[in-house]
Design an enzyme around this catalytic site. Structure first.
Site, mmCIF file in Angstrom:
data_model
loop_
_atom_site.group_PDB
_atom_site.id
_atom_site.type_symbol
_atom_site.label_atom_id
_atom_site.label_comp_id
_atom_site.label_asym_id
_atom_site.label_seq_id
_atom_site.Cartn_x
_atom_site.Cartn_y
_atom_site.Cartn_z
ATOM 1 N N LEU A 103 0.889 -1.162 0.000
ATOM 2 C CA LEU A 103 0.000 0.000 0.000
ATOM 3 C C LEU A 103 0.922 1.205 0.000
ATOM 4 O O LEU A 103 1.980 1.181 0.638
ATOM 5 C CB LEU A 103 -0.882 0.006 1.258
ATOM 6 C CG LEU A 103 -1.957 -1.086 1.359
ATOM 7 C CD1 LEU A 103 -2.707 -0.985 2.680
ATOM 8 C CD2 LEU A 103 -2.949 -1.007 0.202
ATOM 9 N N ASP A 104 0.517 2.261 -0.695
ATOM 10 C CA ASP A 104 1.340 3.469 -0.700
ATOM 11 C C ASP A 104 1.494 3.973 0.734
ATOM 12 O O ASP A 104 0.662 3.675 1.602
ATOM 13 C CB ASP A 104 0.669 4.578 -1.527
ATOM 14 C CG ASP A 104 0.542 4.177 -2.993
ATOM 15 O OD1 ASP A 104 1.306 3.298 -3.433
ATOM 16 O OD2 ASP A 104 -0.334 4.739 -3.664
ATOM 17 N N ARG A 105 2.497 4.800 0.925
ATOM 18 C CA ARG A 105 2.774 5.335 2.265
ATOM 19 C C ARG A 105 1.548 6.073 2.833
ATOM 20 O O ARG A 105 1.258 5.992 4.018
ATOM 21 C CB ARG A 105 3.960 6.286 2.151
ATOM 22 C CG ARG A 105 4.553 6.669 3.451
ATOM 23 C CD ARG A 105 5.920 7.240 3.185
ATOM 24 N NE ARG A 105 6.356 8.005 4.341
ATOM 25 C CZ ARG A 105 7.568 8.479 4.477
ATOM 26 N NH1 ARG A 105 8.465 8.270 3.569
ATOM 27 N NH2 ARG A 105 7.902 9.165 5.547
ATOM 28 N N HIS A 184 0.418 2.331 -7.988
ATOM 29 C CA HIS A 184 -0.509 3.455 -7.731
ATOM 30 C C HIS A 184 -1.803 3.307 -8.556
ATOM 31 O O HIS A 184 -2.334 4.297 -9.065
ATOM 32 C CB HIS A 184 0.133 4.787 -8.120
ATOM 33 C CG HIS A 184 1.313 5.184 -7.258
ATOM 34 N ND1 HIS A 184 1.463 4.809 -5.940
ATOM 35 C CD2 HIS A 184 2.397 5.956 -7.544
ATOM 36 C CE1 HIS A 184 2.587 5.321 -5.467
ATOM 37 N NE2 HIS A 184 3.174 6.000 -6.407
ATOM 38 N N LYS A 187 -5.126 5.451 -7.803
ATOM 39 C CA LYS A 187 -4.874 6.882 -7.992
ATOM 40 C C LYS A 187 -4.730 7.203 -9.476
ATOM 41 O O LYS A 187 -5.280 8.183 -9.975
ATOM 42 C CB LYS A 187 -3.602 7.302 -7.240
ATOM 43 C CG LYS A 187 -3.762 7.250 -5.728
ATOM 44 C CD LYS A 187 -2.432 7.529 -5.063
ATOM 45 C CE LYS A 187 -2.506 7.329 -3.561
ATOM 46 N NZ LYS A 187 -1.211 7.221 -2.933
#
Ligand code: URA
Length: 241
Positions: A103-105, A184, A187
């Site tokens: 998962l992205d930060r 990503h 997004k």
């Protein structure tokens, strides 16, 4: 064969030190006979190990459900930022657990940590259509056309995304379910249709929903039922690449 204290600490029930104390107090039995030494070798999956009379089933692998907060990176080691491993009990980080996917930060929510490499590999392989659902808060109001475009597929890096499912929760809030895990992806899919993801939270992975009782940053071991679902997921979800 495996040491008794390793067997017990591997289940997360107690540390090796606590196990040694429990052995001293006669709380642990091997095939009904009180254990005398924590280092006794047992046959995992064959010998019946019990704590206070309760059988401790053999677990070959460990699975943790984490409600990831913002600010943590999904890796085992990062010199510049805290990692998701920093959130779990040290005894698990020492066991060689790693995040099953990324998962992205700034993305929050459900992340599975495990030491089952082959399963993680299968779950993350594009050959398998492992479903992941995200709750996304968007900057701009959605219209039917945008929803349709995201669901049917948008082009990212020259390749069209696989069909996605969108559940509209409000003018700027959706649940989106994907079967891929490209960089990503959520997004970039919304960016491709002129929108922007402001917040992203994973709420389901491979048919396992995020436990609503887990606060941000909290974790727990997967239940036996959840483990069964996870371990069965690749076979059920198998499909064409
Ligand atoms: N899609 C994203 O854009 N970010 C994530 O962290 C997960 C899916």
């Amino acid at each position: 064969m495996m040491r008794l204290d390793k067997y017990i600490s591997g289940t997360g029930l107690m540390s090796r030190k606590e196990c040694a104390k429990a052995v001293k107090k006669g709380r642990i039995t091997i095939n009904g006979i009180p254990a005398t030494r924590p280092e006794t070798k047992i046959r995992e999956g064959q010998d019946e190990i019990a704590l206070d009379g309760q059988i401790i089933p053999y677990m070959e692998y460990t699975y943790i459900m984490l409600n990831k907060p913002e600010g943590y990176v999904s890796s085992t080691d990062d010199p510049s930022a805290p990692t998701v491993l920093d959130l779990v009990d040290e005894r698990y980080s020492r066991m060689g657990l790693f995040p099953c996917g990324r998962l992205d930060r700034d993305t929050t929510g459900l992340l599975i940590l495990t030491d089952n490499g082959p399963l993680a590999h299968r779950l993350l392989s594009p050959k398998y259509h492992c479903e992941k659902t995200y709750l996304a808060s968007l900057a701009f109001i959605l219209d039917d056309e945008t929803v349709n475009k995201v669901e049917t597929g948008v082009v990212l890096d020259g390749k069209i995304t696989k069909p996605a499912k969108i559940e509209i929760l409000g003018p700027t809030q959706v649940n989106i379910t994907l079967t891929e895990g490209r960089y990503h992806q959520v997004k970039r899919m919304f960016e491709a249709v002129g929108n922007k993801v402001l917040k992203l939270k994973r709420i389901c992975f491979a048919s396992i929903p995020l436990d609503p009782s887990l606060e941000s940053g909290e974790w727990r071991l997967l239940t036996a039922d959840e483990t069964d679902i996870l371990e069965a997921a690749p076979d059920k979800a198998k499909g064409e690449n």
